[in-house]
Design an enzyme around this catalytic site. Sequence first.
Site, PDB file in Angstrom:
ATOM      1  N   LYS A 104       0.848  -1.194   0.000  1.00 50.23           N
ATOM      2  CA  LYS A 104       0.000   0.000   0.000  1.00 50.23           C
ATOM      3  C   LYS A 104       0.886   1.247   0.000  1.00 50.23           C
ATOM      4  CE  LYS A 104      -3.788   0.351   2.249  1.00 50.23           C
ATOM      5  NZ  LYS A 104      -4.695   0.768   1.187  1.00 50.23           N
ATOM      6  N   SER A 105       0.435   2.263  -0.684  1.00 49.76           N
ATOM      7  CA  SER A 105       1.209   3.477  -0.898  1.00 49.76           C
ATOM      8  C   SER A 105       1.697   4.107   0.406  1.00 49.76           C
ATOM      9  CB  SER A 105       0.369   4.480  -1.687  1.00 49.76           C
ATOM     10  OG  SER A 105       1.043   5.694  -1.828  1.00 49.76           O
ATOM     11  N   SER A 106       0.866   4.100   1.441  1.00 49.92           N
ATOM     12  CA  SER A 106       1.278   4.718   2.715  1.00 49.92           C
ATOM     13  C   SER A 106       2.506   4.034   3.296  1.00 49.92           C
ATOM     14  CB  SER A 106       0.131   4.671   3.726  1.00 49.92           C
ATOM     15  OG  SER A 106      -0.938   5.463   3.274  1.00 49.92           O
ATOM     16  N   PHE A 107       2.596   2.704   3.154  1.00 49.44           N
ATOM     17  CA  PHE A 107       3.774   1.976   3.639  1.00 49.44           C
ATOM     18  C   PHE A 107       4.977   2.259   2.747  1.00 49.44           C
ATOM     19  CE2 PHE A 107       0.601  -0.354   5.988  1.00 49.44           C
ATOM     20  CZ  PHE A 107       1.252  -0.684   7.159  1.00 49.44           C
ATOM     21  N   GLU A 119       7.570 -10.855   1.827  1.00 53.89           N
ATOM     22  CA  GLU A 119       8.820 -10.344   2.391  1.00 53.89           C
ATOM     23  C   GLU A 119       8.738  -8.824   2.359  1.00 53.89           C
ATOM     24  OE1 GLU A 119      13.600 -10.083   1.522  1.00 53.89           O
ATOM     25  OE2 GLU A 119      12.288 -10.957   0.021  1.00 53.89           O
ATOM     26  N   GLN A 173      -1.234 -22.855   2.902  1.00 51.60           N
ATOM     27  CA  GLN A 173      -0.453 -22.317   4.024  1.00 51.60           C
ATOM     28  C   GLN A 173      -1.271 -21.366   4.880  1.00 51.60           C
ATOM     29  OE1 GLN A 173       3.027 -20.310   2.513  1.00 51.60           O
ATOM     30  NE2 GLN A 173       1.863 -18.620   1.654  1.00 51.60           N
TER      31      GLN A 173
END
Length: 180
Positions: A101-104, A127, A168
């Site tokens: 996401k852009s904020s991250f 990752e 998983q």
Amino acid sequence: MILSDGGIKSYLRRGLMKIEPFDENQVRENGVDLTIGHQYARFKNTEDVLDVTKEEDLSKYYELGFMDDEGIVIKPYEHVLLHTREYIEMPADLVGLVNLKSSFARLGLYIPPTVVDAGFKGEIVIEIIGSSFPVRVRPGVPFIHLVFLRTDSPVLRDYSVRGHYQGQRGIRLPKLPIKL
């Protein structure tokens, strides 16, 4: 073709694709926002050489843990495996592309290109690479955006046939040996 919000909702409504747990607010204009799960794996600093063609004790290379509501701090340039809280089931005619996401991303965090194959079922493991400063992440926070692309026809052999990570939940470390 990239699925729009209407196309995504149609796949979900008809049971062709599943996302659990699911909240309609996660569907965006052209994808779905997925949230951080509770398990993580930190890459350890070690001089031990890992041979990808042999079975290895991966505990020398990873530290597994579970986040409480306080989350974890990703140290500068540290590599950490996170997983989605959501379990997804992909149909044979859709492929997913994962973006941070852009904020991250604007905090300097980074993820390598990640593809979710047609027929995949499970929680997505990502990752994430740390910024130049420490960043705290917490479970339940939306962190990736999954975009769906329709293939020209359903794949003949989907991920369930030979996928190492099918089904998983949480973090599943690399499957070794990697066959030549």
